[in-house]
Design a protein around this motif. Structure first.
Motif, short mmCIF file in Angstrom:
data_model
loop_
_atom_site.label_atom_id
_atom_site.label_comp_id
_atom_site.label_asym_id
_atom_site.label_seq_id
_atom_site.Cartn_x
_atom_site.Cartn_y
_atom_site.Cartn_z
N SER A 22 1.03 -1.32 -0.05
CA SER A 22 -0.11 0.15 0.04
C SER A 22 0.93 1.27 0.04
O SER A 22 0.48 2.30 -0.62
CB SER A 22 -0.88 0.11 1.17
OG SER A 22 -1.81 -1.28 1.13
N ALA A 23 1.90 1.11 0.81
CA ALA A 23 2.71 2.37 0.71
C ALA A 23 3.53 2.71 -0.59
O ALA A 23 3.85 3.90 -0.96
CB ALA A 23 3.79 2.18 1.89
N LEU A 24 3.67 1.66 -1.38
CA LEU A 24 4.23 2.03 -2.75
C LEU A 24 3.63 2.96 -3.65
O LEU A 24 3.88 3.56 -4.18
CB LEU A 24 4.48 0.73 -3.35
CG LEU A 24 5.61 -0.24 -2.76
CD1 LEU A 24 5.72 -1.57 -3.63
CD2 LEU A 24 7.07 0.43 -2.79
N ASP A 25 1.99 2.84 -3.12
CA ASP A 25 1.12 3.76 -3.93
C ASP A 25 1.41 5.24 -3.55
O ASP A 25 1.47 6.28 -4.42
CB ASP A 25 -0.33 3.52 -3.98
CG ASP A 25 -0.81 2.19 -4.50
OD1 ASP A 25 0.19 1.82 -5.33
OD2 ASP A 25 -1.35 1.37 -3.76
N VAL A 26 1.67 5.30 -2.19
CA VAL A 26 2.02 6.78 -1.72
C VAL A 26 3.36 7.37 -2.34
O VAL A 26 3.58 8.32 -2.71
CB VAL A 26 2.17 6.69 -0.27
CG1 VAL A 26 2.73 7.93 0.38
CG2 VAL A 26 0.71 6.27 0.61
N ILE A 27 4.31 6.27 -2.30
CA ILE A 27 5.66 6.72 -3.09
C ILE A 27 5.19 7.12 -4.57
O ILE A 27 6.22 8.03 -4.78
CB ILE A 27 6.63 5.47 -2.74
CG1 ILE A 27 7.02 5.25 -1.20
CG2 ILE A 27 7.67 5.53 -3.71
CD1 ILE A 27 7.70 3.89 -1.07
N LEU A 28 4.66 6.37 -5.18
CA LEU A 28 4.29 6.77 -6.30
C LEU A 28 3.94 8.11 -6.55
O LEU A 28 4.17 9.03 -7.61
CB LEU A 28 3.36 5.84 -7.13
CG LEU A 28 3.92 4.52 -7.71
CD1 LEU A 28 2.80 3.71 -8.19
CD2 LEU A 28 4.87 4.80 -8.92
N VAL A 81 3.90 12.14 -14.50
CA VAL A 81 2.26 12.37 -14.23
C VAL A 81 1.87 11.07 -14.27
O VAL A 81 0.81 10.90 -13.52
CB VAL A 81 1.71 13.30 -15.26
CG1 VAL A 81 0.33 13.38 -15.33
CG2 VAL A 81 2.69 14.74 -14.96
N SER A 82 2.28 10.16 -15.17
CA SER A 82 1.56 8.71 -15.22
C SER A 82 1.64 8.07 -13.87
O SER A 82 0.70 7.35 -13.58
CB SER A 82 1.92 8.00 -16.53
OG SER A 82 3.16 7.69 -16.28
N MET A 83 2.72 8.21 -13.21
CA MET A 83 3.07 7.45 -11.96
C MET A 83 2.07 8.11 -10.69
O MET A 83 1.64 7.24 -10.02
CB MET A 83 4.51 7.79 -11.69
CG MET A 83 5.45 6.88 -12.30
SD MET A 83 7.24 7.27 -11.88
CE MET A 83 8.08 6.24 -12.88
N LEU A 84 2.06 9.52 -10.80
CA LEU A 84 1.10 10.28 -10.07
C LEU A 84 -0.23 9.60 -10.18
O LEU A 84 -0.91 9.34 -9.06
CB LEU A 84 1.32 11.68 -10.22
CG LEU A 84 0.08 12.65 -9.52
CD1 LEU A 84 0.30 12.60 -7.98
CD2 LEU A 84 0.27 13.93 -10.15
N ILE A 85 -0.50 9.65 -11.38
CA ILE A 85 -1.97 9.13 -11.62
C ILE A 85 -2.12 7.55 -11.31
O ILE A 85 -3.24 7.38 -10.41
CB ILE A 85 -2.48 9.45 -12.86
CG1 ILE A 85 -2.69 10.75 -13.41
CG2 ILE A 85 -4.07 8.49 -13.48
CD1 ILE A 85 -2.56 11.08 -15.03
N LEU A 86 -1.20 6.88 -11.40
CA LEU A 86 -1.36 5.44 -11.17
C LEU A 86 -1.46 5.36 -9.39
O LEU A 86 -2.19 4.71 -8.79
CB LEU A 86 -0.24 4.63 -11.68
CG LEU A 86 -0.24 3.22 -10.93
CD1 LEU A 86 -1.38 2.37 -11.56
CD2 LEU A 86 1.26 2.65 -11.47
N GLY A 87 -0.60 5.97 -8.92
CA GLY A 87 -0.58 5.89 -7.24
C GLY A 87 -1.59 6.47 -6.84
O GLY A 87 -2.44 6.01 -5.87
N ALA A 88 -2.32 7.64 -7.17
CA ALA A 88 -3.44 8.32 -6.83
C ALA A 88 -4.56 7.39 -6.77
O ALA A 88 -5.54 7.29 -6.06
CB ALA A 88 -3.63 9.46 -7.27
N SER A 89 -4.74 6.68 -8.26
CA SER A 89 -5.81 6.00 -8.28
C SER A 89 -6.11 4.77 -7.73
O SER A 89 -6.86 4.17 -7.13
CB SER A 89 -6.05 5.69 -10.04
OG SER A 89 -4.93 4.75 -10.25
N ARG A 90 -4.69 4.23 -7.39
CA ARG A 90 -4.95 3.08 -6.49
C ARG A 90 -4.97 3.21 -5.00
O ARG A 90 -5.69 2.60 -4.41
CB ARG A 90 -3.18 2.60 -6.57
CG ARG A 90 -3.42 1.65 -8.07
CD ARG A 90 -1.85 1.02 -8.02
NE ARG A 90 -1.38 0.27 -6.99
CZ ARG A 90 -1.19 -0.84 -6.85
NH1 ARG A 90 -1.47 -1.64 -7.77
NH2 ARG A 90 -0.85 -1.47 -5.67
#
Length: 171
Positions: A118-124, A157-166
């Protein structure tokens, strides 16, 4: 830094079964403990190098726009700090808890691994924001080819979107 991330993914993430089978996860951690310890060490090196890299990026682009460069420095430093903490909690601690002297149950071990995931999404999100800021500064400064800098902005920006969406929709 990227190669260390790929190494960790190949050594650890790809080797674990779904976290909904705690006994299978623990069996693999026990059988391949050294592999997972190498993966944790890879993460420690990765996030340590991110700190060095982010300072270098800041030094290069601070003359372009100091506040935005400082924002990138803070965000990417936060990424490294969160990454190091998560490596301890979700990488090293589960292996420690498997030792015979502790003998933690499988569900506790899987819970720590789930925290890491789960924390990997915050990191993204942190990587996406900080990386996009630095790439934007490279774009406006023309210190690198503009197409390359623009590609970097889009990638981050795609990493940001992926992390935020997850985070928003975990399923």
């Amino acid at each position: 830094v990227i190669l260390l991330g790929i190494t960790q993914a190949a050594l650890v993430s790809s080797r674990l079964p779904a976290l909904d089978d705690p006994e299978a996860v623990v069996a693999i951690l026990i059988d391949e403990g050294l592999r997972f310890r190498v993966g944790a060490l890879s993460d420690v090196l990765l996030y340590s190098l991110v700190l060095v890299l982010v300072v270098a990026l800041y030094v290069v682009v601070r003359g372009v726009h100091r506040p935005l460069a400082l924002g990138g420095l803070v965000l990417r430093s936060a990424e490294a700090i969160v990454g190091l903490v998560v490596t301890v909690v979700g990488g090293v601690a589960p292996l420690f808890l498997l030792s015979e002297s502790i003998g933690a149950d499988a569900h506790s071990i899987v819970a720590l691994l789930a925290v890491r995931e789960s924390a990997l999404d915050v990191i993204l999100v942190l990587v996406g924001l900080g990386g996009a800021a630095f790439c934007y500064l490279f774009f406006v400064s023309r210190l690198v080819p503009r197409a390359l800098a623009l590609w970097g902005v889009l990638t981050y920006v795609s990493m940001l979107i992926l992390g935020a969406s997850r985070i928003l929709v975990p399923s």
